[in-house]
Design a protein around this motif. Structure first.
Motif, PDB file in Angstrom:
ATOM      1  N   PHE A  53       0.841  -1.192   0.000  1.00 12.99           N
ATOM      2  CA  PHE A  53       0.000   0.000   0.000  1.00 12.99           C
ATOM      3  C   PHE A  53       0.878   1.244   0.000  1.00 12.99           C
ATOM      4  CE2 PHE A  53       1.108  -0.704   4.391  1.00 12.99           C
ATOM      5  CZ  PHE A  53       1.265   0.549   4.922  1.00 12.99           C
ATOM      6  N   LYS A  54       0.276   2.358  -0.390  1.00 13.28           N
ATOM      7  CA  LYS A  54       0.938   3.649  -0.195  1.00 13.28           C
ATOM      8  C   LYS A  54      -0.126   4.698   0.074  1.00 13.28           C
ATOM      9  CE  LYS A  54       1.576   5.258  -5.021  1.00 13.28           C
ATOM     10  NZ  LYS A  54       2.599   5.788  -5.946  1.00 13.28           N
ATOM     11  N   THR A  55       0.167   5.569   1.023  1.00 11.21           N
ATOM     12  CA  THR A  55      -0.748   6.629   1.426  1.00 11.21           C
ATOM     13  C   THR A  55       0.047   7.692   2.161  1.00 11.21           C
ATOM     14  OG1 THR A  55      -2.813   7.104   2.616  1.00 11.21           O
ATOM     15  CG2 THR A  55      -1.305   5.550   3.646  1.00 11.21           C
ATOM     16  N   VAL A  56      -0.598   8.830   2.403  1.00 14.70           N
ATOM     17  CA  VAL A  56       0.028   9.898   3.187  1.00 14.70           C
ATOM     18  C   VAL A  56      -0.806  10.235   4.416  1.00 14.70           C
ATOM     19  CG1 VAL A  56       1.225  10.897   1.203  1.00 14.70           C
ATOM     20  CG2 VAL A  56      -1.075  11.686   1.775  1.00 14.70           C
ATOM     21  N   LEU A  57      -1.962   9.594   4.562  1.00 15.94           N
ATOM     22  CA  LEU A  57      -2.830   9.891   5.696  1.00 15.94           C
ATOM     23  C   LEU A  57      -2.457   9.009   6.880  1.00 15.94           C
ATOM     24  CD1 LEU A  57      -6.250  10.321   3.876  1.00 15.94           C
ATOM     25  CD2 LEU A  57      -4.453  11.990   4.315  1.00 15.94           C
ATOM     26  N   PRO A  58      -2.337   9.579   8.082  1.00 18.08           N
ATOM     27  CA  PRO A  58      -1.775   8.833   9.216  1.00 18.08           C
ATOM     28  C   PRO A  58      -2.714   7.824   9.851  1.00 18.08           C
ATOM     29  CG  PRO A  58      -2.373  11.052   9.898  1.00 18.08           C
ATOM     30  CD  PRO A  58      -2.584  11.002   8.415  1.00 18.08           C
ATOM     31  N   SER A  59      -4.022   7.905   9.596  1.00 21.68           N
ATOM     32  CA  SER A  59      -4.973   7.012  10.261  1.00 21.68           C
ATOM     33  C   SER A  59      -5.902   6.397   9.213  1.00 21.68           C
ATOM     34  CB  SER A  59      -5.791   7.763  11.309  1.00 21.68           C
ATOM     35  OG  SER A  59      -4.953   8.319  12.306  1.00 21.68           O
ATOM     36  N   ALA A  60      -6.051   5.069   9.253  1.00 28.05           N
ATOM     37  CA  ALA A  60      -6.914   4.388   8.285  1.00 28.05           C
ATOM     38  C   ALA A  60      -7.024   2.919   8.658  1.00 28.05           C
ATOM     39  CB  ALA A  60      -6.370   4.530   6.863  1.00 28.05           C
ATOM     40  N   LEU A  61      -8.053   2.260   8.116  1.00 25.55           N
ATOM     41  CA  LEU A  61      -8.229   0.815   8.248  1.00 25.55           C
ATOM     42  C   LEU A  61      -7.734   0.162   6.968  1.00 25.55           C
ATOM     43  CD1 LEU A  61      -9.416  -1.680   9.726  1.00 25.55           C
ATOM     44  CD2 LEU A  61     -11.569  -1.205   8.531  1.00 25.55           C
ATOM     45  N   LEU A  62      -6.718  -0.716   7.089  1.00 28.33           N
ATOM     46  CA  LEU A  62      -6.210  -1.427   5.927  1.00 28.33           C
ATOM     47  C   LEU A  62      -7.038  -2.668   5.630  1.00 28.33           C
ATOM     48  CD1 LEU A  62      -2.372  -1.114   6.515  1.00 28.33           C
ATOM     49  CD2 LEU A  62      -3.742   0.071   4.818  1.00 28.33           C
ATOM     50  N   PHE A  63      -7.328  -3.481   6.650  1.00 27.80           N
ATOM     51  CA  PHE A  63      -8.241  -4.597   6.446  1.00 27.80           C
ATOM     52  C   PHE A  63      -8.887  -4.974   7.766  1.00 27.80           C
ATOM     53  CE2 PHE A  63      -4.535  -7.333   7.513  1.00 27.80           C
ATOM     54  CZ  PHE A  63      -5.124  -8.188   8.430  1.00 27.80           C
ATOM     55  N   GLN A  64     -10.024  -5.673   7.646  1.00 25.96           N
ATOM     56  CA  GLN A  64     -10.740  -6.187   8.813  1.00 25.96           C
ATOM     57  C   GLN A  64     -11.302  -7.558   8.448  1.00 25.96           C
ATOM     58  OE1 GLN A  64     -13.601  -3.720  11.119  1.00 25.96           O
ATOM     59  NE2 GLN A  64     -15.133  -5.211  10.434  1.00 25.96           N
ATOM     60  N   ARG A  65     -10.986  -8.574   9.259  1.00 23.70           N
ATOM     61  CA  ARG A  65     -11.483  -9.929   9.007  1.00 23.70           C
ATOM     62  C   ARG A  65     -12.376 -10.359  10.163  1.00 23.70           C
ATOM     63  NH1 ARG A  65      -8.258 -15.125   6.769  1.00 23.70           N
ATOM     64  NH2 ARG A  65      -9.207 -14.329   4.879  1.00 23.70           N
ATOM     65  N   ASN A  66     -13.576 -10.838   9.812  1.00 25.46           N
ATOM     66  CA  ASN A  66     -14.555 -11.305  10.793  1.00 25.46           C
ATOM     67  C   ASN A  66     -14.720 -12.804  10.669  1.00 25.46           C
ATOM     68  OD1 ASN A  66     -15.869  -8.545  11.675  1.00 25.46           O
ATOM     69  ND2 ASN A  66     -15.665  -8.490   9.443  1.00 25.46           N
TER      70      ASN A  66
ATOM     71  N   GLN B 292       1.696   4.649  11.878  1.00 23.73           N
ATOM     72  CA  GLN B 292       2.328   3.378  12.201  1.00 23.73           C
ATOM     73  C   GLN B 292       1.310   2.246  12.113  1.00 23.73           C
ATOM     74  OE1 GLN B 292       4.019   4.042  16.081  1.00 23.73           O
ATOM     75  NE2 GLN B 292       5.598   5.423  15.313  1.00 23.73           N
ATOM     76  N   LEU B 293       1.792   1.038  11.871  1.00 19.91           N
ATOM     77  CA  LEU B 293       0.939  -0.132  11.705  1.00 19.91           C
ATOM     78  C   LEU B 293       0.585  -0.735  13.062  1.00 19.91           C
ATOM     79  CD1 LEU B 293       2.784  -1.767   8.709  1.00 19.91           C
ATOM     80  CD2 LEU B 293       0.421  -0.964   8.658  1.00 19.91           C
ATOM     81  N   VAL B 294      -0.699  -1.044  13.247  1.00 18.94           N
ATOM     82  CA  VAL B 294      -1.183  -1.684  14.471  1.00 18.94           C
ATOM     83  C   VAL B 294      -2.092  -2.843  14.071  1.00 18.94           C
ATOM     84  CG1 VAL B 294      -2.471  -1.412  16.616  1.00 18.94           C
ATOM     85  CG2 VAL B 294      -1.054   0.473  15.776  1.00 18.94           C
ATOM     86  N   LEU B 295      -1.766  -4.040  14.536  1.00 19.48           N
ATOM     87  CA  LEU B 295      -2.577  -5.234  14.294  1.00 19.48           C
ATOM     88  C   LEU B 295      -3.258  -5.620  15.597  1.00 19.48           C
ATOM     89  CD1 LEU B 295      -3.400  -7.527  12.333  1.00 19.48           C
ATOM     90  CD2 LEU B 295      -1.406  -8.803  13.176  1.00 19.48           C
ATOM     91  N   ALA B 296      -4.588  -5.629  15.620  1.00 12.82           N
ATOM     92  CA  ALA B 296      -5.349  -5.893  16.839  1.00 12.82           C
ATOM     93  C   ALA B 296      -6.231  -7.122  16.655  1.00 12.82           C
ATOM     94  CB  ALA B 296      -6.212  -4.685  17.209  1.00 12.82           C
ATOM     95  N   LEU B 297      -6.291  -7.944  17.702  1.00  8.20           N
ATOM     96  CA  LEU B 297      -7.130  -9.137  17.712  1.00  8.20           C
ATOM     97  C   LEU B 297      -8.145  -9.012  18.831  1.00  8.20           C
ATOM     98  CD1 LEU B 297      -7.757 -12.067  16.818  1.00  8.20           C
ATOM     99  CD2 LEU B 297      -6.046 -12.826  18.488  1.00  8.20           C
ATOM    100  N   ARG B 298      -9.422  -9.168  18.501  1.00  8.20           N
ATOM    101  CA  ARG B 298     -10.493  -9.073  19.496  1.00  8.20           C
ATOM    102  C   ARG B 298     -11.471 -10.211  19.269  1.00  8.20           C
ATOM    103  NH1 ARG B 298     -10.228  -3.654  17.398  1.00  8.20           N
ATOM    104  NH2 ARG B 298      -9.287  -2.199  18.869  1.00  8.20           N
TER     105      ARG B 298
ATOM    106  N   LEU C 206     -12.384 -10.891  15.564  1.00  4.28           N
ATOM    107  CA  LEU C 206     -12.136  -9.728  14.706  1.00  4.28           C
ATOM    108  C   LEU C 206     -10.639  -9.470  14.657  1.00  4.28           C
ATOM    109  CD1 LEU C 206     -13.599  -7.454  13.084  1.00  4.28           C
ATOM    110  CD2 LEU C 206     -13.227  -6.011  15.072  1.00  4.28           C
ATOM    111  N   LEU C 207     -10.082  -9.452  13.457  1.00  7.09           N
ATOM    112  CA  LEU C 207      -8.675  -9.151  13.224  1.00  7.09           C
ATOM    113  C   LEU C 207      -8.614  -7.898  12.362  1.00  7.09           C
ATOM    114  CD1 LEU C 207      -5.745 -10.220  13.643  1.00  7.09           C
ATOM    115  CD2 LEU C 207      -5.967 -11.330  11.419  1.00  7.09           C
ATOM    116  N   ARG C 208      -7.957  -6.856  12.881  1.00  6.46           N
ATOM    117  CA  ARG C 208      -7.910  -5.564  12.179  1.00  6.46           C
ATOM    118  C   ARG C 208      -6.469  -5.084  12.062  1.00  6.46           C
ATOM    119  NH1 ARG C 208     -12.731  -2.152  12.683  1.00  6.46           N
ATOM    120  NH2 ARG C 208     -11.399  -0.347  13.025  1.00  6.46           N
ATOM    121  N   LEU C 209      -6.124  -4.610  10.866  1.00  7.77           N
ATOM    122  CA  LEU C 209      -4.841  -3.951  10.647  1.00  7.77           C
ATOM    123  C   LEU C 209      -5.129  -2.492  10.327  1.00  7.77           C
ATOM    124  CD1 LEU C 209      -1.768  -4.068  10.359  1.00  7.77           C
ATOM    125  CD2 LEU C 209      -2.089  -4.616   7.940  1.00  7.77           C
ATOM    126  N   GLU C 210      -4.585  -1.594  11.155  1.00  9.64           N
ATOM    127  CA  GLU C 210      -4.888  -0.175  11.030  1.00  9.64           C
ATOM    128  C   GLU C 210      -3.610   0.652  10.993  1.00  9.64           C
ATOM    129  OE1 GLU C 210      -8.537   1.036  13.493  1.00  9.64           O
ATOM    130  OE2 GLU C 210      -7.772  -0.703  14.584  1.00  9.64           O
TER     131      GLU C 210
END
Length: 603
Positions: A215-228, A242-248, A233-237
């Motif tokens: 990917f390429k972007t200039v915006l600091p906050s966004a959702l790259l993917f979300q898997r249900n 910076q990249l944050v991978l969260a598992l809930r 719930l697995l989210r990469l944001e």
């Protein structure tokens, strides 16, 4: 002929020899699902990581010193001795005309000693013979011509082969393309809020998720993917660039539990391509930057953590994967906070090792997703004026203006207020509308030729508590009844000077043109809503005279913390404190005619 390579295109981590795991210039060769390392002489081990010590057998004689070298050794002889092995006997064995080697020609030569393989092929000794690691020809002596006139497109590289006596080729595609001829694009973009929805069952019985994308972007906050996956719930944001991978997941009674989150402290919102891999198994959660391995500095480009709760037994079907965004909840009742939409480009998206190709999308699975990537740097034309810093916002730009300028392109200058003339005194008053806690910042541009005058006063309902004035041309401060803090140099020279005051943790600091003028220990300041700000003087002339009288000169871009105090051209789009009243303050700062300065030498 060519081979259809598109079904076999793998994400970067599926190539055992990329990057090369072998060390010390060894060559990596793929063998089925694994690989082998072919070591250069002098190294051994599974990865050729061991430097063989040729001196371990103590080959040198008669007190000579052995020197270990790569793949060989040498002997430093004592006086009176010579020879390859420093034998006391004065002879040596010449094995060059035999099929043996060694100091006494006692070892048979390996079959690969004569380098029988052609075209840079790797020779391997086997029992009683040798084999050439190459394709084709028993000795790699066949010239491959399959790439002559090849049709690989989009800068794809051609690899020739020979199969059943027929020459052909395979195209290796550059990022952003796939297909047997690299003519199928894999790049798509989000120019506004949208998403790509994929309904994909897991490929195996175990709970394993693997998503790789660039990917390429200039915006600091966004959702790259979300898997249900049924409560999981697995989210990469992107958070703060910076990249944050969260598992809930959910436990009984709908209670949300956040298992863990991985973060890579490396900025990936610079408008360049970055490749990331997220993996979830029954045992581990993994986040890896594949394209920035050499740019993460002291921070790791790979984070792994054990999964803190068993995932075995969860329902694995149905499931869905959102790329670039998700469905909005109009009622705002979602269990998970909404993330800003991804605005930018993606390519080579693999979901469970399956490549997502735009031409294969279903029409009802995309919202505001466009093939290709046509982004250009919005700051390339340098639109910001007056030293403003341009920030690329993908579809647009934003100018961070240098004070005292404002406007979309920093084209406007804050209108200064001119205080005082020969016949009247001037002042202005503002009202504080919020509590500022215990930290305070006051800043302004100042221009005057007068040595003395009251600049600013902060007052509550009972009494003033902060005074700023000019004394002999030097800015002077006093908070409550503390000792006065005075600048080291005078500024009544008719030039514009930037003055700012910081009150933080019981200490007051004064700066002129960015240079610190001094510090003073003070009582805690507590600016509250309802307090007043008086500029240029007070209503009580007697009190004003105690601080040098009414100020005469110009004040521009006055701010308290991040709020402006505007004399003219009130702009409702910016945060400002309301003007309560103003007397004898005029717009602009032309100053008196310098050739007819008054007897007081002031504006």
């Amino acid at each position: 002929m060519f081979l259809d390579a598109s079904p076999n295109k793998l994400p970067p981590t599926a190539e055992p020899c990329f990057p090369n795991p072998c060390q010390n210039q060894a060559i990596c060769r793929i063998r089925g699902d694994s690989y082998s390392c072919f070591c250069v002489p002098g190294f051994q081990g599974a990865h050729c990581q061991i430097d063989v010590n040729e001196c371990a057998s103590q080959p040198c004689r008669n007190g000579a010193t052995c020197v270990d070298r790569v793949g060989r050794f040498s002997c430093l002889c004592l006086p009176g001795f010579t020879g390859s092995l420093l034998l006391a006997q004065r002879y040596s064995c010449d094995c060059s005309q035999t099929t043996f080697t060694g100091s006494h020609c006692e070892k048979p030569l390996p079959h690969c000693y004569s380098d029988p393989c052609f075209n840079s092929a790797i020779c391997e000794d086997s029992q009683g013979n040798y084999t050439c690691e190459c394709w084709p020809g028993a000795n790699c002596d066949v010239t491959l011509v399959g790439c002559e006139g090849h049709e690989c497109q989009n800068q794809g590289s051609c690899s020739p082969f020979l199969l059943d006596e027929t020459h052909g080729y395979i195209c290796s595609c550059t990022p952003g393309y796939t297909g047997p001829l690299c003519n199928t694009p894999t790049t798509f973009s989000f120019e506004r809020r949208g998403y790509l929805l994929l309904h994909n069952p897991l490929l195996n019985a175990d709970l394993t998720c693997n998503i790789t994308l660039s990917f390429k972007t200039v915006l600091p906050s966004a959702l790259l993917f979300q898997r249900n996956i049924w409560g999981l719930l697995l989210r990469l944001e992107l958070e703060g660039g910076q990249l944050v991978l969260a598992l809930r997941w959910e436990e009984s009674a709908g209670t949300e539990v956040e298992s863990q989150a991985l973060e890579l402290r490396h900025n990936v919102t610079d408008g360049e391509w970055h490749t990331v891999e997220a993996v979830l198994t029954n045992s581990v959660l993994s986040l890896r930057l594949l394209s920035d391995a050499g740019n993460c500095g002291i921070q790791s480009c790979h984070k792994v953590t054990p999964v803190q709760s068993t995932l075995i037994g969860l329902e694995t079907s149905p499931q869905n994967t959102f790329i670039g965004g998700s469905l909005e909840d109009p009622g705002g009742s979602s269990r998970y906070p909404a993330s800003p939409a991804f605005i930018g480009c993606m390519r080579d998206v693999f979901v469970d090792w399956q490549l997502v190709v735009p031409v294969e999308w279903l029409s009802d699975s995309t919202v505001n997703v466009s093939p290709g990537c046509s982004h250009r740097d919005r700051c390339r034309d340098e639109p910001c004026q007056n030293r403003g810093q341009c920030v690329n916002l993908w579809q647009s730009y934003q100018c961070q203006c240098a004070r005292p300028y404002k406007g979309h392109d920093c084209e406007e200058e804050h209108v200064p207020g001119r205080f005082g003339n020969e016949d009247s005194d001037s002042l202005a008053a503002f009202s504080i509308t919020d509590d500022l806690a215990q930290n305070l910042s006051i800043s302004l541009f100042l221009r005057t030729r007068r040595k003395n005058g009251l600049l600013l006063v902060l007052a509550n309902s009972s009494s003033p508590y902060l005074h700023m004035w000019l004394e002999a041309g030097r800015v002077t401060l006093r908070l409550h009844n503390s000792e006065s803090l005075k600048a080291r140099r005078a500024i009544h020279d008719g030039e514009v000077h930037f003055v700012n005051v910081e009150v933080l943790d019981g200490q007051m600091s004064l700066y002129v043109a960015g240079q610190k003028q001094g510090d003073a220990d003070v009582r805690t300041v507590d600016v509250q809503a309802g307090d007043g700000v008086f500029v240029g003087g007070l209503l009580e002339k007697r009190t004003t005279s105690e601080f040098g009288g009414f100020f005469k000169g110009c004040i521009q871009d006055l701010r308290i913390n991040d709020r402006r105090l505007q004399f003219f051209g009130l702009d409702t789009s910016v945060r400002s404190y309301p003007l309560e009243f103003m007397e004898n303050v005029t717009a602009g700062c032309s100053g008196d005619n310098t050739c007819s300065v008054s007897k007081h030498g002031e504006y």
